[in-house]
Design a protein around this motif. Structure first.
Motif, short mmCIF file in Angstrom:
data_model
loop_
_atom_site.label_atom_id
_atom_site.label_comp_id
_atom_site.label_asym_id
_atom_site.label_seq_id
_atom_site.Cartn_x
_atom_site.Cartn_y
_atom_site.Cartn_z
N ASP A 115 0.86 -1.18 0.00
CA ASP A 115 0.00 0.00 0.00
C ASP A 115 0.90 1.24 0.00
O ASP A 115 2.09 1.15 0.31
CB ASP A 115 -0.89 -0.03 1.24
N LEU A 116 0.33 2.38 -0.34
CA LEU A 116 1.13 3.60 -0.34
C LEU A 116 0.93 4.43 0.92
O LEU A 116 1.85 4.61 1.69
CB LEU A 116 0.79 4.45 -1.58
N ASP A 117 -0.27 4.94 1.13
CA ASP A 117 -0.53 5.88 2.21
C ASP A 117 -0.35 5.24 3.58
O ASP A 117 -1.04 4.30 3.95
CB ASP A 117 -1.92 6.47 2.07
N GLY A 118 0.61 5.76 4.33
CA GLY A 118 0.89 5.24 5.65
C GLY A 118 1.77 4.00 5.65
O GLY A 118 2.12 3.48 6.70
N THR A 119 2.11 3.51 4.47
CA THR A 119 2.99 2.34 4.36
C THR A 119 4.29 2.77 3.68
O THR A 119 5.33 2.81 4.32
CB THR A 119 2.30 1.21 3.58
N LEU A 120 4.24 3.07 2.41
CA LEU A 120 5.43 3.56 1.71
C LEU A 120 5.54 5.09 1.76
O LEU A 120 6.62 5.64 1.87
CB LEU A 120 5.44 3.11 0.25
N VAL A 121 4.39 5.76 1.65
CA VAL A 121 4.35 7.22 1.66
C VAL A 121 4.07 7.68 3.09
O VAL A 121 3.03 7.34 3.65
CB VAL A 121 3.26 7.74 0.70
N GLY A 122 5.01 8.43 3.63
CA GLY A 122 4.87 8.90 5.00
C GLY A 122 4.02 10.15 5.11
O GLY A 122 3.42 10.62 4.13
N HIS A 123 4.00 10.74 6.29
CA HIS A 123 3.18 11.92 6.55
C HIS A 123 3.64 13.14 5.75
O HIS A 123 2.89 14.09 5.60
CB HIS A 123 3.15 12.24 8.05
N ILE A 166 2.02 10.33 -7.95
CA ILE A 166 3.03 9.61 -7.17
C ILE A 166 2.85 8.09 -7.23
O ILE A 166 3.81 7.35 -7.18
CB ILE A 166 3.09 10.11 -5.72
N ALA A 167 1.61 7.62 -7.36
CA ALA A 167 1.38 6.16 -7.42
C ALA A 167 2.11 5.55 -8.62
O ALA A 167 2.77 4.52 -8.49
CB ALA A 167 -0.11 5.85 -7.49
N ALA A 197 10.46 8.01 2.13
CA ALA A 197 11.73 8.34 2.78
C ALA A 197 12.89 7.60 2.13
O ALA A 197 12.72 6.48 1.63
CB ALA A 197 11.66 7.98 4.27
N PRO A 198 14.08 8.21 2.12
CA PRO A 198 15.25 7.56 1.50
C PRO A 198 15.53 6.17 2.06
O PRO A 198 15.90 5.26 1.31
CB PRO A 198 16.40 8.52 1.82
N GLU A 199 15.35 5.96 3.37
CA GLU A 199 15.61 4.65 3.94
C GLU A 199 14.59 3.61 3.48
O GLU A 199 14.90 2.42 3.39
CB GLU A 199 15.69 4.69 5.48
N VAL A 200 13.37 4.06 3.13
CA VAL A 200 12.37 3.15 2.58
C VAL A 200 12.78 2.73 1.18
O VAL A 200 12.72 1.56 0.82
CB VAL A 200 10.96 3.78 2.60
N LEU A 206 12.81 -10.47 -4.72
CA LEU A 206 11.41 -10.28 -4.38
C LEU A 206 10.74 -9.41 -5.44
O LEU A 206 11.30 -8.40 -5.87
CB LEU A 206 11.30 -9.61 -3.02
N VAL A 207 9.56 -9.80 -5.88
CA VAL A 207 8.77 -8.98 -6.81
C VAL A 207 7.95 -8.01 -5.96
O VAL A 207 7.17 -8.42 -5.10
CB VAL A 207 7.83 -9.86 -7.67
N LEU A 208 8.13 -6.72 -6.20
CA LEU A 208 7.41 -5.70 -5.45
C LEU A 208 6.34 -5.08 -6.33
O LEU A 208 6.61 -4.71 -7.47
CB LEU A 208 8.38 -4.61 -4.98
N SER A 209 5.14 -4.98 -5.79
CA SER A 209 4.02 -4.42 -6.53
C SER A 209 3.25 -3.45 -5.64
O SER A 209 3.10 -3.68 -4.44
CB SER A 209 3.06 -5.52 -6.99
N VAL A 210 2.76 -2.38 -6.25
CA VAL A 210 1.93 -1.41 -5.54
C VAL A 210 0.48 -1.84 -5.66
O VAL A 210 0.02 -2.23 -6.73
CB VAL A 210 2.12 0.00 -6.14
N CYS A 211 -0.24 -1.76 -4.55
CA CYS A 211 -1.68 -2.02 -4.54
C CYS A 211 -2.31 -0.90 -3.72
O CYS A 211 -2.13 -0.84 -2.50
CB CYS A 211 -1.97 -3.39 -3.94
#
Length: 94
Positions: free
Chosen positions: A9-17, A50-51, A22-25, A37-42
């Motif tokens: 997920d993006l909001d609150g998971t990958l995308v912060g406040h 941004i999505a 964040a660079p560390e993410v 690992l295959v990474l996918s946005v849902c």
């Protein structure tokens, strides 16, 4: 246990406040992808803004599910174009 794919997920998971990733993410995502690992946005966000930027950066070959809070899922096969893998209207409650 190893999972071949992870949907994020993006909001609150990958995308912060701050509204950004964040660079560390980004660093952790790069390491996860580099390990195979295959990474996918849902997300409920639309296929733009941004999505799409995040989806293209973490997994340019997709698939990603960007729904605009509807039942439409998009797969990014290249940058561009996009194609619809599956589409179904959700009936309104009576």
């Amino acid at each position: 246990m190893h999972y071949p794919a992870t949907f994020l997920d993006l909001d609150g998971t990958l995308v912060g406040h701050t509204g950004e990733v964040a660079p560390e993410v980004w660093s952790a995502l790069d390491k996860a992808r580099d390990s195979g690992l295959v990474l996918s946005v849902c997300t409920g966000r639309p296929s733009g803004g941004i999505a799409s930027v995040i989806a293209q950066r973490i997994g340019p070959q997709g698939p990603h599910c960007l729904t605009r809070n509807t039942s439409k899922c998009w797969a990014f096969l290249a940058s561009p174009p996009t194609s619809t893998l599956w589409r179904r209207r959700v009936p309104r409650p009576s």
